[in-house]
Design a protein around this motif. Structure first.
Motif, PDB file in Angstrom:
ATOM      1  N   LEU A 193       0.815  -1.212   0.000  1.00  0.00           N
ATOM      2  CA  LEU A 193       0.000   0.000   0.000  1.00  0.00           C
ATOM      3  C   LEU A 193       0.851   1.266   0.000  1.00  0.00           C
ATOM      4  O   LEU A 193       0.474   2.277  -0.600  1.00  0.00           O
ATOM      5  N   GLY A 194       2.009   1.206   0.650  1.00  0.00           N
ATOM      6  CA  GLY A 194       2.799   2.419   0.820  1.00  0.00           C
ATOM      7  C   GLY A 194       3.921   2.631  -0.169  1.00  0.00           C
ATOM      8  O   GLY A 194       4.401   3.760  -0.312  1.00  0.00           O
ATOM      9  N   THR A 195       4.337   1.568  -0.882  1.00  0.00           N
ATOM     10  CA  THR A 195       5.529   1.713  -1.725  1.00  0.00           C
ATOM     11  C   THR A 195       5.346   1.280  -3.172  1.00  0.00           C
ATOM     12  O   THR A 195       6.272   1.467  -3.975  1.00  0.00           O
ATOM     13  N   THR A 196       4.198   0.710  -3.519  1.00  0.00           N
ATOM     14  CA  THR A 196       4.024   0.206  -4.888  1.00  0.00           C
ATOM     15  C   THR A 196       3.073   1.088  -5.703  1.00  0.00           C
ATOM     16  O   THR A 196       2.330   1.911  -5.144  1.00  0.00           O
ATOM     17  N   VAL A 197       3.100   0.878  -7.007  1.00  0.00           N
ATOM     18  CA  VAL A 197       2.213   1.611  -7.906  1.00  0.00           C
ATOM     19  C   VAL A 197       0.755   1.283  -7.604  1.00  0.00           C
ATOM     20  O   VAL A 197      -0.109   2.165  -7.577  1.00  0.00           O
TER      21      VAL A 197
END
Length: 329
Positions: A193-197
């Motif tokens: 949720l925080g680092t991916t597209v």
């Protein structure tokens, strides 16, 4: 002229200090409540100062906490699902019934997981394909799934094989396995949720779906994927709960949808989508364990405990709305 025509005006506002940004985050409020909860619970009982006692207590709600992590992503996307607890019950009943009828244990587990996937697909079809309000759809499927579970199991419980019972007694480095699964799931989903597209797209869809569509984001596909994921995870959690309890009834985790939504809201997830974090739900899950166990130690009646959880849900929604309104100024 002191200012040329067409030149942008200087911003008169100064950026807020970092400490102020951190302080007004909903997760900060949840963390502070967790600290106060631990202090209050330790006053009620010295057992709360024992880490092993807290970990053991958490195994009682670990399954719902795992589901709440995925539910958080669904809410951030602008939807909501109130049927995971009923999904857990129906999947567990199908699994136990199939195994009791002679189906091999691994195949019975697969059947339960496929049932969860189907239930997630039904919710997705009506909410996404038919464009019906997800809150209305999942209230209906909540009743429907729970009813089928009662038809399958009746009013009696279905006993599970001894070899399958006791997941809460399996220890990994001194930590109960359900707690380990919850922590690992929180780390994985938090990174997604925080680092991916895909994570950024989930936030964009929840904030403004029309703008997300214009940006080329396939909102329907992502939302459908989230409903399917929630369905499978709910089924797995239901089977985990069955292993912990040793038997299955149609009323498994009855009322659990309240606690799941409460974990997400108390962790700062915005009910209208676009805001929220896995960290917030992670902290809220531990907070609810402390609060619930503390009320049990204090010999509070179940009705009083349910009332307190309801009040917490209302306060969490109001506080989250207030915090996000302040950050928009």
């Amino acid at each position: 002229m002191s200012e040329s025509i067409g030149m942008p005006r200087r911003e008169l506002t100064t950026p807020r200090p970092r400490w102020h940004v951190l302080l007004v985050r909903p997760e900060s409020m949840t963390f502070l409540l967790l600290v106060f909860g631990l202090i209050g619970a330790s006053i009620l009982s010295p057992f709360f100062l024992d880490v092993n006692y807290i970990l053991r207590s958490f195994t009682l709600t670990a399954e719902m906490s795992i589901v709440a992590l995925v539910l958080t992503m669904v809410v951030i996307s602008g939807e909501i699902d109130l049927s995971p607890a009923a999904n857990m019950a129906l999947s567990a009943c199908l699994f136990a019934w199939a195994n009791d009828a002679g189906l091999a244990l691994p195949l019975a587990v697969v059947l339960g997981l496929l049932a969860g996937l189907l239930m997630g697909a039904i919710n997705a079809f009506m909410s996404i394909r038919l464009q019906l309000p997800s809150i209305i759809v999942t209230i209906g499927t909540l009743i429907f799934y729970r009813g089928i579970a009662q038809i399958i199991a009746g009013d009696s419980s279905i006993r599970l094989p001894e070899s399958f019972i006791g997941i809460n007694n399996v220890m990994l480095l001194g930590v109960p396995l359900p707690v380990v699964i919850f922590v690992v799931a929180a780390i994985i989903l938090g990174l997604v949720l925080g680092t991916t597209v895909i994570g950024r797209q989930i936030y964009q869809i929840g904030t403004n779906q029309k703008a997300a569509l214009h940006a080329g984001i396939n909102a329907n596909r992502i939302k459908t994927g989230l409903f399917l994921l929630l369905g499978v995870v709910s089924a797995a959690a239901g089977i985990m709960a069955a292993s912990r309890l040793g038997s299955v009834r149609y009323d498994l985790v009855l009322g659990g949808e309240l606690q799941m939504v409460l974990m997400a809201m108390l962790g700062g997830t915005y009910i209208f989508g676009g805001r929220g974090t896995i960290l917030g739900t992670f902290l809220a899950a531990w907070l609810l364990v402390i609060v619930s166990t503390g009320m049990t130690v204090a010999n509070m009646l179940p009705a009083i405990q349910l009332t307190v959880l309801g009040v917490l849900l209302i306060v969490a929604i109001i506080a989250t709305n207030f915090i996000y309104a302040r950050t928009q100024r």
